[in-house]
Design a protein around this motif. Structure first.
Motif, PDB file in Angstrom:
ATOM      1  N   ARG A   6       0.826  -1.200   0.000  1.00  0.00           N
ATOM      2  CA  ARG A   6       0.000   0.000   0.000  1.00  0.00           C
ATOM      3  C   ARG A   6       0.862   1.254   0.000  1.00  0.00           C
ATOM      4  O   ARG A   6       1.899   1.297   0.674  1.00  0.00           O
ATOM      5  CB  ARG A   6      -0.894   0.003   1.244  1.00  0.00           C
ATOM      6  N   ASP A   8       0.423   4.885   1.274  1.00  0.00           N
ATOM      7  CA  ASP A   8      -0.487   5.661   2.108  1.00  0.00           C
ATOM      8  C   ASP A   8      -0.858   6.982   1.440  1.00  0.00           C
ATOM      9  O   ASP A   8      -0.245   7.394   0.452  1.00  0.00           O
ATOM     10  CB  ASP A   8       0.153   5.920   3.476  1.00  0.00           C
ATOM     11  N   GLU A   9      -1.843   7.660   2.009  1.00  0.00           N
ATOM     12  CA  GLU A   9      -2.387   8.858   1.380  1.00  0.00           C
ATOM     13  C   GLU A   9      -1.288   9.882   1.093  1.00  0.00           C
ATOM     14  O   GLU A   9      -0.459  10.189   1.944  1.00  0.00           O
ATOM     15  CB  GLU A   9      -3.460   9.478   2.274  1.00  0.00           C
ATOM     16  N   HIS A  10      -1.312  10.395  -0.124  1.00  0.00           N
ATOM     17  CA  HIS A  10      -0.342  11.377  -0.579  1.00  0.00           C
ATOM     18  C   HIS A  10      -0.961  12.141  -1.738  1.00  0.00           C
ATOM     19  O   HIS A  10      -2.055  11.826  -2.186  1.00  0.00           O
ATOM     20  CB  HIS A  10       0.960  10.693  -1.026  1.00  0.00           C
ATOM     21  N   GLU A  11      -0.279  13.141  -2.235  1.00  0.00           N
ATOM     22  CA  GLU A  11      -0.771  13.869  -3.396  1.00  0.00           C
ATOM     23  C   GLU A  11       0.405  14.327  -4.243  1.00  0.00           C
ATOM     24  O   GLU A  11       1.558  14.313  -3.792  1.00  0.00           O
ATOM     25  CB  GLU A  11      -1.625  15.070  -2.979  1.00  0.00           C
ATOM     26  N   SER A  28      -7.970   4.774  -3.383  1.00  0.00           N
ATOM     27  CA  SER A  28      -8.928   5.326  -2.423  1.00  0.00           C
ATOM     28  C   SER A  28      -8.774   6.835  -2.348  1.00  0.00           C
ATOM     29  O   SER A  28      -7.650   7.336  -2.191  1.00  0.00           O
ATOM     30  CB  SER A  28      -8.698   4.722  -1.034  1.00  0.00           C
ATOM     31  N   ILE A  29      -9.889   7.530  -2.485  1.00  0.00           N
ATOM     32  CA  ILE A  29      -9.927   8.990  -2.338  1.00  0.00           C
ATOM     33  C   ILE A  29     -11.073   9.302  -1.399  1.00  0.00           C
ATOM     34  O   ILE A  29     -12.247   9.138  -1.761  1.00  0.00           O
ATOM     35  CB  ILE A  29     -10.098   9.694  -3.694  1.00  0.00           C
ATOM     36  N   HIS A  33     -13.646   4.234  -3.296  1.00  0.00           N
ATOM     37  CA  HIS A  33     -12.616   3.237  -3.598  1.00  0.00           C
ATOM     38  C   HIS A  33     -12.878   2.679  -4.995  1.00  0.00           C
ATOM     39  O   HIS A  33     -13.974   2.198  -5.279  1.00  0.00           O
ATOM     40  CB  HIS A  33     -12.656   2.097  -2.574  1.00  0.00           C
ATOM     41  N   PRO A  49      -5.552  14.262  -2.641  1.00  0.00           N
ATOM     42  CA  PRO A  49      -5.022  13.241  -1.730  1.00  0.00           C
ATOM     43  C   PRO A  49      -5.613  11.867  -2.071  1.00  0.00           C
ATOM     44  O   PRO A  49      -6.822  11.732  -2.240  1.00  0.00           O
ATOM     45  CB  PRO A  49      -5.484  13.714  -0.343  1.00  0.00           C
ATOM     46  N   HIS A  50      -4.763  10.853  -2.190  1.00  0.00           N
ATOM     47  CA  HIS A  50      -5.222   9.511  -2.548  1.00  0.00           C
ATOM     48  C   HIS A  50      -4.257   8.472  -1.985  1.00  0.00           C
ATOM     49  O   HIS A  50      -3.118   8.783  -1.661  1.00  0.00           O
ATOM     50  CB  HIS A  50      -5.333   9.351  -4.072  1.00  0.00           C
ATOM     51  N   ALA A  51      -4.755   7.263  -1.862  1.00  0.00           N
ATOM     52  CA  ALA A  51      -3.936   6.118  -1.455  1.00  0.00           C
ATOM     53  C   ALA A  51      -4.174   5.009  -2.452  1.00  0.00           C
ATOM     54  O   ALA A  51      -5.215   4.963  -3.118  1.00  0.00           O
ATOM     55  CB  ALA A  51      -4.311   5.661  -0.046  1.00  0.00           C
ATOM     56  N   SER A  52      -3.227   4.102  -2.598  1.00  0.00           N
ATOM     57  CA  SER A  52      -3.386   2.999  -3.541  1.00  0.00           C
ATOM     58  C   SER A  52      -2.773   1.735  -2.962  1.00  0.00           C
ATOM     59  O   SER A  52      -1.839   1.795  -2.159  1.00  0.00           O
ATOM     60  CB  SER A  52      -2.744   3.330  -4.897  1.00  0.00           C
TER      61      SER A  52
END
Length: 256
Positions: A6, A8-11, A28-29, A33, A49-52
């Motif tokens: 994963r 984690d949330e970033h941009e 995920s935003i 999802h 901001p999103h995570a994948s």
């Protein structure tokens, strides 16, 4: 990305087109999802901001980044189809030996190939209370966990009544409904990866294939098989329309 890996949330300061050559990627935003097999990619606007994460198997991710000035009208995350030409262009842009002018020329082609795809997200609002968060994290890792709310209460130090109130207040749904929604979201990765409906139902914790199909239908209005067949048909249709538009040039419009 290894299975379960994963970011984690970033941009990013740039737009991103998130895509996997193989496997299934979840982006995920907020509470949304998206499950992305290789036939789909997600346009992520700059400063979003999103995570994948890779799902049940390893995934080969090939995201590309584009100037923030490009496609100013695309302000929201958007799923797009990935026809063969876009796949080849992504490969080309992932090369390390492109000159600045060659990269700029290739990037300018990308908007011509982006066609929004009809799909849906399974939104799973997350609780904020730390006890409920522990339950959400455990069920996200193993959606087939059969423990009821009383058992979860013993695990996290809260009464059944307290947890029931927390889930209702912070997710807008009861625990059973919330867990079913979480399981449906997890099931998309299994189906996109080729698992049968019956095997998928068992893996994510539904008591039977029929119970899973009923829950899937209540959320989407169709069966799992019909949904993925429709997604394939729509992706193919979008590829045909996109090719036709490029062949016909500007000034030609097409109906839905």
């Amino acid at each position: 990305m290894e299975a379960g890996e994963r970011f984690d949330e970033h941009e990013h300061d740039l737009h991103q087109l998130a895509w996997v050559r193989d496997g299934v990627l979840m982006v995920s935003i907020g509470d949304r999802h998206w499950m992305l097999p290789p036939t789909l990619a997600l346009w992520i606007p700059a400063h979003t901001p999103h995570a994948s994460s890779a799902m049940r198997t390893a995934a080969h991710m090939q995201g590309i980044y584009l100037p923030a000035s490009m496609l100013p009208g695309w302000r929201d995350p958007t799923v797009v189809g990935v026809p063969p030409l876009l796949r080849e262009l992504i490969d080309h842009l992932c090369r390390d030996d492109l000159t600045a002018s060659a990269r700029d020329a290739a990037e300018r082609l990308v908007p011509e190939l982006l066609e929004p795809a009809q799909t849906f997200t399974v939104d799973v609002p997350l609780p904020r209370d730390e006890r409920a968060v522990k339950i959400a994290e455990a069920l996200s890792a193993d959606p087939g966990d059969e423990r009821d709310l009383a058992a979860w209460g013993r695990a996290v130090g809260a009464s059944t009544r307290t947890l029931s109130r927390i889930f209702a207040a912070e997710t807008g749904m009861g625990f059973a409904q919330w867990r079913s929604r979480l399981r449906l979201r997890a099931s998309l990765a299994h189906l996109a990866d080729g698992e049968s409906v019956s095997r998928t139902a068992a893996l994510v914790g539904f008591s039977s294939a029929s119970a899973y199909i009923a829950a899937f239908g209540q959320l989407t209005g169709m069966t799992p098989g019909a949904y993925f067949e429709r997604m394939s048909e729509m992706a193919e249709l979008q590829h045909v329309v996109a090719d036709q538009r490029r062949n016909d040039g500007p000034g030609v419009t097409y109906g839905d």
